[in-house]
Design an enzyme around this catalytic site. Structure first.
Site, short mmCIF file in Angstrom:
data_model
loop_
_atom_site.label_atom_id
_atom_site.label_comp_id
_atom_site.label_asym_id
_atom_site.label_seq_id
_atom_site.Cartn_x
_atom_site.Cartn_y
_atom_site.Cartn_z
N HIS A 95 -0.08 -4.39 -9.24
CA HIS A 95 -0.44 -2.86 -8.26
C HIS A 95 -0.99 -1.93 -9.18
O HIS A 95 -0.78 -0.51 -8.64
CB HIS A 95 0.67 -2.59 -7.51
CG HIS A 95 0.49 -2.24 -5.94
ND1 HIS A 95 0.47 -3.27 -5.02
CD2 HIS A 95 -0.07 -1.10 -5.31
CE1 HIS A 95 0.39 -2.27 -3.83
NE2 HIS A 95 -0.11 -1.30 -4.26
N ASP B 179 3.82 -7.24 -3.65
CA ASP B 179 4.48 -6.46 -4.55
C ASP B 179 4.91 -5.00 -3.98
O ASP B 179 5.30 -4.35 -4.72
CB ASP B 179 3.91 -6.42 -5.85
CG ASP B 179 2.50 -5.87 -5.66
OD1 ASP B 179 1.60 -5.73 -6.65
OD2 ASP B 179 2.21 -5.40 -4.53
N TYR C 199 -1.54 -5.78 4.07
CA TYR C 199 -0.18 -5.15 4.01
C TYR C 199 0.56 -5.70 5.47
O TYR C 199 -0.23 -5.47 6.49
CB TYR C 199 0.06 -3.59 4.00
CG TYR C 199 -0.12 -2.98 2.62
CD1 TYR C 199 -0.83 -1.88 2.43
CD2 TYR C 199 0.82 -3.66 1.65
CE1 TYR C 199 -0.84 -1.28 1.28
CE2 TYR C 199 0.79 -2.99 0.60
CZ TYR C 199 -0.02 -1.83 0.16
OH TYR C 199 -0.29 -1.30 -1.14
C1 LIG Z 1 -5.72 2.59 -8.04
C2 LIG Z 1 -5.10 2.10 -6.61
C3 LIG Z 1 -4.71 0.73 -6.37
C4 LIG Z 1 -4.13 0.44 -5.42
C5 LIG Z 1 -4.05 1.28 -4.20
C6 LIG Z 1 -4.69 2.64 -4.31
C7 LIG Z 1 -4.88 3.15 -5.41
C8 LIG Z 1 -5.50 4.55 -5.46
N1 LIG Z 1 -3.48 0.66 -2.91
S1 LIG Z 1 -2.19 1.79 -2.45
O1 LIG Z 1 -2.48 3.07 -2.12
O2 LIG Z 1 -1.36 1.06 -1.49
O3 LIG Z 1 -1.39 1.67 -3.91
C9 LIG Z 1 -3.53 -0.51 -2.71
C10 LIG Z 1 -3.37 -1.07 -1.36
O4 LIG Z 1 -3.32 -0.42 -0.29
N2 LIG Z 1 -3.08 -2.26 -1.29
C11 LIG Z 1 -2.96 -3.35 -2.55
O5 LIG Z 1 -2.86 -4.48 -2.19
N3 LIG Z 1 -3.03 -2.81 -3.84
C12 LIG Z 1 -3.44 -1.49 -3.97
N4 LIG Z 1 -3.63 -1.02 -4.95
C13 LIG Z 1 -3.61 -1.98 -6.32
C14 LIG Z 1 -4.95 -2.75 -6.78
O6 LIG Z 1 -5.17 -3.47 -5.73
C15 LIG Z 1 -5.02 -3.18 -8.07
O7 LIG Z 1 -3.82 -3.88 -7.97
C16 LIG Z 1 -5.09 -2.19 -9.27
O8 LIG Z 1 -5.71 -0.96 -8.96
C17 LIG Z 1 -5.45 -2.88 -10.45
O9 LIG Z 1 -5.64 -1.93 -11.47
P1 LIG Z 1 -6.55 -1.03 -11.98
O10 LIG Z 1 -6.60 0.12 -11.08
O11 LIG Z 1 -6.18 -0.49 -13.38
O12 LIG Z 1 -7.81 -1.91 -12.17
#
Ligand SMILES: Cc1cc2c(cc1C)[n+](S(=O)(=O)[O-])c1c(=O)[nH]c(=O)nc-1n2C[C@H](O)[C@H](O)[C@H](O)COP(=O)(O)O
Length: 501
Positions: free
Chosen positions: A363, A272, A244
């Protein structure tokens, strides 16, 4: 304050409890007291969440959100008050919390690991045994969670055209990702706050990835520190960094250079999330916790993201744009990939900008609701690149909703190099720890071997677009999602006992 090196006597719990106000606020983290009075107004998560633990032991609440080196890095040493005699500290026992008691009962009755036969089984178990706030954070998607559901159901709109009478006695589904040989074409994608689900956090994913020779993408917002995750890797285990981008580019530069020094083999810039999506399940679960006071910062302009994520993401730079790519190329030799690309025009821009790859992703449905699934964008992108002869110019990944090896195979038939998988490994880790992650990866390998045979492919190179029928991919018959917030969540708020007139 008694500075810790001259501390003769440990602080007593009674002494710490006296400092329980905005005027003088001390907290205990892992047996040491800290004076956070001056820090209160600077805390990204707001002052209230700290004041809830003023004069008390805040370790449990603190751990999932803050990597272990946070206090050393960000709180001036003069506010480190030294050790506390924990025998004199009144611990809030969870035992008398009825919700926690019920959860412990469910844990006692949970299925044994061997009863998990596919990745969705882990989700079903995790939903029952995880702490509510942890489940809410991991499982939530943005707004009405249409995209979150679309991510998985999109794979149901793609059908196979298998070849038969192919010698598939030996099946090899290994491949390379950014030059690294991996056993199977998936990686563990970056997901924040691993300690919400398991006190050990993301090191469990590191160990699982090692066991199955797949790559782990280290999240910027991991509960574990970056160096803990690098140190937990063994031998020539490969890890990537998900970034990030910080408004303070000096901090970002330091993070990127350190990642390269520590041997990361890919920099995935998340593009994104200029602002974190509005994840209402997560927000609701925090309203029962002070963390959500962040939403009530001011009148109707309720903060557009939930407690924990808003607290940990206020540093993200919404001004990030294509003009920044050359700067990243100037500060690192790592391959640079853009995570969260959602249309073919931006894939073409990425190729022209000279990056090494993209992740077609929304995401996990946690950002823009009604964004298309990664697999649908892939079906749009690859024919356009093939027309230009550009299909091999960069490595293309997708993530979102991958739950079966057939999902992986569909993505590879369309031209992806591999897929990222998020929630299933979080759920496996939360419910069963490392054995859970190990079994989840093992199940995917077993499914992969069987489905490669059944589609008539002995190796990854045999998978091509003629083996899938994607004509249905753009139909978006969106029924009102079964798990709509209005039905399930308000009922939960009203509660089964109360009679709704
Ligand atoms: C489930 C989940 C996903 C997050 C995630 C945290 C969780 C609990 N977090 S978030 O807190 O900021 O949203 C990140 C993150 O730190 N950075 C990122 O690039 N993607 C983040 N993602 C998105 C992740 O990298 C994938 O794009 C997404 O999880 C793929 O979908 P599935 O979970 O269905 O496999």
């Amino acid at each position: 304050h008694p500075s810790n090196d001259t501390q003769a006597v440990k602080l007593s719990g009674e002494e710490v409890t006296k400092h329980n106000s905005r005027e003088s606020c001390w907290v205990i983290i892992h047996g040491r007291a800290y004076d956070v009075t001056e820090f209160l107004p600077e805390h990204p998560g707001g002052a209230k969440i700290i004041l809830k633990y003023a004069g008390k032991d805040a370790s449990d609440e603190y751990d999932p959100i803050h990597p272990p080196d946070t206090l050393d890095k960000y709180l001036d040493k003069k506010f480190h008050l030294g050790e506390v005699d924990m025998n004199t500290v009144e611990q809030e026992t969870k035992e008398d919390d009825p919700e926690e008691q019920e959860r412990q009962e469910r844990i006692k009755r949970m299925p044994i690991l061997e009863q998990c036969y596919n990745l969705m089984d882990f989700e079903a178990v995790a939903r029952r045994v995880m702490k509510r706030t942890a489940w809410a954070y991991y499982s939530s998607g943005a707004d009405d969670e249409i995209t979150m559901r679309e991510n998985h159901s999109a794979f149901h709109k793609i059908w196979f055209r298998p070849r038969v009478l192919v010698d598939v006695e030996k099946v090899d589904f290994s491949t390379t990702m950014l030059g690294t040989k991996v056993d199977i074409p998936f990686y563990v994608t970056a997901t924040a706050l691993g300690k919400l689900g398991n006190p050990e956090g993301e090191v469990i994913l590191t160990r699982g990835a090692k066991k199955h020779n797949v790559i782990q993408m280290i999240p910027t917002l991991a509960s574990c520190s970056f160096d803990e995750l690098i140190d937990a890797a063994e031998g020539n285990q490969v890890q990537w960094l998900q970034l990030y981008v910080n408004k303070n580019r000096d901090i970002t530069k330091r993070i990127v250079e350190h990642a390269e020094e520590r041997g990361c083999k890919g920099l995935f810039i998340t593009v994104d999330a200029p602002q974190l999506g509005r994840r209402e399940k997560d927000m609701r679960s925090k309203f029962s916790d002070v963390g959500s006071n962040v939403q009530s910062t001011g009148g109707h302009d309720v903060d557009r993201s939930q407690g924990a994520a808003r607290a940990i993401s206020s540093f993200i730079d919404p001004s990030l744009s294509w003009k920044d790519i050359p700067w990243f190329q100037s500060i690192t030799k790592m391959p640079i990939l853009l995570k969260g690309i959602q249309r073919v025009e931006d894939v073409i821009r990425a190729i022209e900008a000279g990056v090494q790859g993209v992740v077609l992703s929304n995401h996990g449905g946690r950002q823009l609701d009604f964004a298309r699934s990664g697999i649908e964008v892939l079906a749009e992108v690859m024919p356009v690149l093939r027309e230009r002869g550009w299909e091999d110019k960069i490595e293309i990944y997708i993530d979102g909703g991958v739950r079966r090896a057939t999902d992986i195979i569909k993505a590879l038939c369309l031209g992806a190099r591999g897929v990222g998988i998020g929630r299933p490994f979080l759920y496996a880790m939360s419910a069963y720890g490392l054995p859970g992650v190990d079994r989840a990866m093992h199940l995917l390998k077993a499914e992969m071997e069987m489905n490669m045979r059944l589609i008539g492919a002995a190796k990854i190179e045999d998978l091509d677009p003629s083996m899938v029928d994607t004509r249905g991919i753009t139909t978006h018959t969106t029924v009102v999602p079964a798990d709509t917030l209005s039905l399930n969540v308000y009922d939960a708020l009203i509660g089964p006992k109360e009679k709704v007139s």
